[in-house]
Design an enzyme around this catalytic site. Structure first.
Site, mmCIF file in Angstrom:
data_model
loop_
_atom_site.group_PDB
_atom_site.id
_atom_site.type_symbol
_atom_site.label_atom_id
_atom_site.label_comp_id
_atom_site.label_asym_id
_atom_site.label_seq_id
_atom_site.Cartn_x
_atom_site.Cartn_y
_atom_site.Cartn_z
ATOM 1 N N ILE A 103 2.766 -48.233 11.172
ATOM 2 C CA ILE A 103 2.056 -47.663 12.673
ATOM 3 C C ILE A 103 0.755 -48.621 12.871
ATOM 4 O O ILE A 103 0.820 -49.184 13.993
ATOM 5 C CB ILE A 103 1.621 -46.198 12.348
ATOM 6 C CG1 ILE A 103 2.725 -45.422 12.118
ATOM 7 C CG2 ILE A 103 1.152 -45.922 13.862
ATOM 8 C CD1 ILE A 103 2.304 -43.985 11.992
ATOM 9 N N SER B 266 -1.605 -51.622 -0.809
ATOM 10 C CA SER B 266 -1.143 -50.828 -1.577
ATOM 11 C C SER B 266 0.435 -50.501 -1.525
ATOM 12 O O SER B 266 1.044 -50.213 -2.219
ATOM 13 C CB SER B 266 -1.897 -49.752 -2.108
ATOM 14 O OG SER B 266 -1.741 -48.753 -1.166
ATOM 15 N N ASN B 267 0.674 -50.379 -0.107
ATOM 16 C CA ASN B 267 2.152 -49.845 0.168
ATOM 17 C C ASN B 267 2.522 -50.906 1.333
ATOM 18 O O ASN B 267 3.640 -50.489 1.820
ATOM 19 C CB ASN B 267 1.808 -48.594 0.794
ATOM 20 C CG ASN B 267 3.158 -47.955 0.842
ATOM 21 O OD1 ASN B 267 4.079 -47.858 -0.211
ATOM 22 N ND2 ASN B 267 3.395 -46.936 1.712
ATOM 23 N N PHE C 210 -5.734 -45.172 9.521
ATOM 24 C CA PHE C 210 -4.579 -44.954 8.892
ATOM 25 C C PHE C 210 -4.367 -44.967 7.445
ATOM 26 O O PHE C 210 -3.301 -44.523 6.910
ATOM 27 C CB PHE C 210 -3.612 -46.062 9.494
ATOM 28 C CG PHE C 210 -3.430 -46.125 11.030
ATOM 29 C CD1 PHE C 210 -2.484 -45.039 11.484
ATOM 30 C CD2 PHE C 210 -3.861 -46.900 11.611
ATOM 31 C CE1 PHE C 210 -2.397 -45.236 13.116
ATOM 32 C CE2 PHE C 210 -3.663 -47.029 13.282
ATOM 33 C CZ PHE C 210 -2.843 -46.076 13.984
ATOM 34 N N LYS D 193 1.316 -41.741 2.027
ATOM 35 C CA LYS D 193 2.150 -40.781 2.974
ATOM 36 C C LYS D 193 3.421 -40.037 2.330
ATOM 37 O O LYS D 193 4.368 -39.537 3.215
ATOM 38 C CB LYS D 193 2.226 -41.527 4.298
ATOM 39 C CG LYS D 193 2.994 -42.878 3.907
ATOM 40 C CD LYS D 193 3.469 -43.624 5.129
ATOM 41 C CE LYS D 193 4.394 -44.786 4.896
ATOM 42 N NZ LYS D 193 4.938 -45.264 6.300
ATOM 43 N N SER E 277 -1.059 -35.538 11.948
ATOM 44 C CA SER E 277 0.675 -35.261 12.017
ATOM 45 C C SER E 277 1.030 -33.840 12.251
ATOM 46 O O SER E 277 0.422 -32.962 12.036
ATOM 47 C CB SER E 277 1.012 -35.432 10.322
ATOM 48 O OG SER E 277 2.413 -35.032 10.277
ATOM 49 N N ALA E 278 1.883 -33.626 12.935
ATOM 50 C CA ALA E 278 2.714 -32.533 13.301
ATOM 51 C C ALA E 278 2.955 -31.540 12.150
ATOM 52 O O ALA E 278 3.091 -30.363 12.449
ATOM 53 C CB ALA E 278 4.177 -32.673 14.145
ATOM 54 N N TYR F 171 0.113 -33.675 0.797
ATOM 55 C CA TYR F 171 -0.137 -34.503 1.871
ATOM 56 C C TYR F 171 -0.413 -33.975 3.076
ATOM 57 O O TYR F 171 -1.454 -34.381 3.900
ATOM 58 C CB TYR F 171 1.348 -35.482 1.957
ATOM 59 C CG TYR F 171 1.445 -35.977 3.373
ATOM 60 C CD1 TYR F 171 0.719 -37.500 3.525
ATOM 61 C CD2 TYR F 171 2.226 -35.688 4.302
ATOM 62 C CE1 TYR F 171 1.046 -38.142 4.762
ATOM 63 C CE2 TYR F 171 2.288 -36.149 5.681
ATOM 64 C CZ TYR F 171 1.626 -37.483 5.895
ATOM 65 O OH TYR F 171 1.506 -38.001 6.946
ATOM 66 N N LYS G 31 -3.921 -33.951 5.614
ATOM 67 C CA LYS G 31 -4.209 -33.915 7.049
ATOM 68 C C LYS G 31 -5.096 -32.857 7.696
ATOM 69 O O LYS G 31 -5.706 -33.432 8.660
ATOM 70 C CB LYS G 31 -2.524 -34.191 7.571
ATOM 71 C CG LYS G 31 -1.965 -35.549 7.470
ATOM 72 C CD LYS G 31 -2.689 -36.583 7.948
ATOM 73 C CE LYS G 31 -1.699 -37.913 7.601
ATOM 74 N NZ LYS G 31 -2.273 -39.091 7.670
ATOM 75 N N PHE H 272 4.424 -36.798 16.044
ATOM 76 C CA PHE H 272 5.617 -36.191 15.456
ATOM 77 C C PHE H 272 6.419 -36.942 14.615
ATOM 78 O O PHE H 272 6.018 -37.533 13.818
ATOM 79 C CB PHE H 272 6.339 -35.558 16.917
ATOM 80 C CG PHE H 272 5.582 -34.205 17.317
ATOM 81 C CD1 PHE H 272 4.349 -34.295 17.824
ATOM 82 C CD2 PHE H 272 6.218 -33.130 16.736
ATOM 83 C CE1 PHE H 272 3.673 -33.227 18.152
ATOM 84 C CE2 PHE H 272 5.347 -31.791 17.315
ATOM 85 C CZ PHE H 272 4.109 -31.989 17.936
ATOM 86 N N ARG I 96 17.321 -29.506 2.605
ATOM 87 C CA ARG I 96 16.329 -30.316 1.568
ATOM 88 C C ARG I 96 15.090 -29.231 1.725
ATOM 89 O O ARG I 96 14.914 -28.958 2.520
ATOM 90 C CB ARG I 96 15.920 -31.729 2.281
ATOM 91 C CG ARG I 96 14.846 -32.376 1.640
ATOM 92 C CD ARG I 96 14.591 -33.691 2.330
ATOM 93 N NE ARG I 96 13.802 -33.604 3.503
ATOM 94 C CZ ARG I 96 13.462 -34.769 4.254
ATOM 95 N NH1 ARG I 96 13.829 -36.070 3.752
ATOM 96 N NH2 ARG I 96 12.900 -34.652 5.239
#
Ligand code: WQD
Length: 341
Positions: A15, A37-38, A83, A87, A127-128, A152, A156, A181, A298
Site C-alpha cells: 500500500i 522486514s516484510n 503503514f 499484518k 481496517s474494516a 492484529y 488496529k 476494506f 475458514r
C-alpha cells in the site's frame, strides 16, 4: 510555495508504495521509511521507475525511538502516513506479543516524535476489520466496532484509540483514520504490486499465483453462507483508488479543512462482491480458467461486509473509480511481470 513533506512509514510495501506514487504526483515531497522486514526493494525500485526519481528511503525501525526522533529531526515533516506494521492475521493469533509490541510501539513512537516537534498531521492505516461481524450492512463510520477477533485487529482498534486520545490531549496533533476494506490490484504500469511472502492468505494473490501455476488449486472457503451464491461477500477496493484516498486525507489536513481534530473514513466501493463473482470476473477479463474447488469455511471469516463510502465521497471528495475488471487485469499483469512471463 515550498512543497509539503509527507513521511510514509512502511512506504516500501504494497500500500505504501502506491500511496507514495500518488502523493508525489499530487505535488508532495515524500520521505519513505521502512525496516524492510516484510519486503525487498522491488516496490521501491518500481516507484523510482514510475516517477523517474529516487525518493529518500530511510531504512529504520519505527520501534526504535531514537531512529524515529532522528528522522523527524532530519526532515521537516508536515504529515505522516503510518503503514509500518505487521499484518498477518493468523500469525497475530499465535504470536500476539510480537504484534502488540511492533504495531503499538511503532505508532506510539510516531505520536511521541510528533508531539516533540510541536504537532503533526497523522493518517493512520486502519481496517474494516474493526467492525467485526455485523448484520447491518453496509457499515458506516458510526457502526459499532465489535470486539476484535485477532490481536492484529485489536492493534488496529487500539491505534485508532491512541490517535483519537492524542488529538484530544496534545496540541498540534491532528489525525485521520482510514478504514480500508479489501485492497487488491496493482499499479497499471505493473511496476508495483503485492508481493506476499510464502503462501498467500489473501484471496487475490492466491488467485494470481494459481493462475500462473505457482499454486495448484484455489480453495474457496465456504459455499454455504447465507449470501446469494453461498460464498462470502467483501468490498474489494482497487489499490490505486485506495492510494488516492490518502492524498485527499493529507490535503484535507494540510489545507486546514478538518471539521474535527480526529476523523474516520471508510475507504471502500460500497459494492459487495462474492468470492465466486470475483473468481468469475478474473477468468473473464483475463481470458483464462482458474483451477478452484469449494472447501470448508475458514475460521474467523465474516459472512459479508461492505462499506458505506458516503462520508469519504462527500467530505473527503474521494470516490472509488476503477472497475473490478480493471483491477483484476492489473493484478494479473503484475503477477505475470514478477514471474517473468
Ligand atoms: C477474502 C475472501 C475468504 C483466500 C483480511 C484481513 C483484513 C485485511 C484484509 C489486512 C474471504 C476468501 C480467501 C483463499 C478464499 N487486512 N478466500 N480462499 O479475510 O476479508 O480480510 O485481509 O491487512 O484485516 O482479515 O481477506 O483476502 O483473506 O479473504 O476463499 O484462499 O476470500 O474466505 O471470504 P479478508 P481475504
Amino acid at each position: 510555495m515550498s512543497k509539503k513533506c509527507v513521511l510514509v512509514s512502511g512506504g516500501a510495501g504494497f500500500i505504501g508504495s502506491h500511496v507514495t506514487v500518488e502523493l508525489y504526483n499530487a505535488g508532495y515531497d515524500v520521505v519513505i521509511a521502512d525496516n524492510m522486514s516484510n519486503c525487498d526493494e522491488t516496490c521501491y525500485n518500481g516507484v523510482s521507475q514510475i516517477l523517474g526519481v529516487r525518493l529518500p528511503l530511510v531504512k529504520m525501525d519505527f520501534c526504535d525511538r531514537a531512529a524515529v526522533d532522528k528522522l523527524f529531526a532530519d526532515y521537516h515533516i508536515d504529515a505522516v502516513i503510518h503503514f509500518a506494521a505487521f499484518k498477518a492475521v493468523g500469525e497475530s493469533v499465535s504470536e500476539p506479543a510480537k504484534y502488540y509490541e511492533n504495531n503499538l510501539g511503532s505508532f506510539l513512537n510516531v505520536i511521541e516524535a510528533s508531539r516533540a516537534q510541536g504537532g503533526c498531521n497523522i493518517v493512520f492505516s486502519s481496517s474494516a476489520t474493526v467492525y467485526g461481524e455485523t448484520d447491518k450492512l453496509p457499515v458506516t463510520e458510526e457502526s459499532p466496532r465489535m470486539p476484535a477477533t485477532s490481536p492484529y485487529g485489536n492493534t488496529k482498534q487500539i491505534c485508532e484509540d491512541i490517535l483519537r486520545d492524542s488529538v484530544k490531549a496534545y496540541a498540534g496533533i491532528k489525525g485521520i483514520a482510514l478504514r480500508y476494506f479489501n485492497p487488491i490490484g496493482a499499479h497499471p504500469s505493473a511496476l508495483i504490486g503485492e508481493l506476499p511472502r510464502g503462501v498467500p492468505n489473501n484471496l487475490v494473490p492466491f488467485i494470481t499465483q494459481t493462475a500462473i501455476g505457482k499454486r495448484e488449486c484455489l480453495s474457496i472457503f465456504g459455499n454455504d453462507y447465507p449470501t446469494p451464491d453461498g460464498t462470502c461477500q467483501r468490498d474489494y477496493i482497487d489499490i490505486v483508488d485506495l492510494a488516492k484516498a490518502h492524498v485527499c486525507a493529507v490535503a484535507r489536513m494540510l489545507d486546514g479543512k478538518m471539521a474535527e481534530g480526529y476523523e474516520i473514513f471508510n475507504v471502500g466501493t460500497g459494492r459487495p462482491v462474492s468470492v465466486l463473482e470475483l473468481v468469475n470476473a478474473f477468468e473473464k477479463v483475463n481470458k483464462l480458467k482458474l483451477n478452484y474447488k469449494f472447501a470448508p469455511r475458514r475460521a474467523g471469516d465474516v459472512t459479508a461486509i461492505w462499506a458505506d463510502p458516503k462520508k469519504a465521497n462527500e467530505v473527503l471528495g474521494w470516490k472509488a473509480e476503477r472497475s473490478i475488471e480493471e483491477t483484476l487485469a492489473a493484478a494479473w499483469a503484475w503477477e505475470k511481470r514478477i514471474a517473468g512471463k
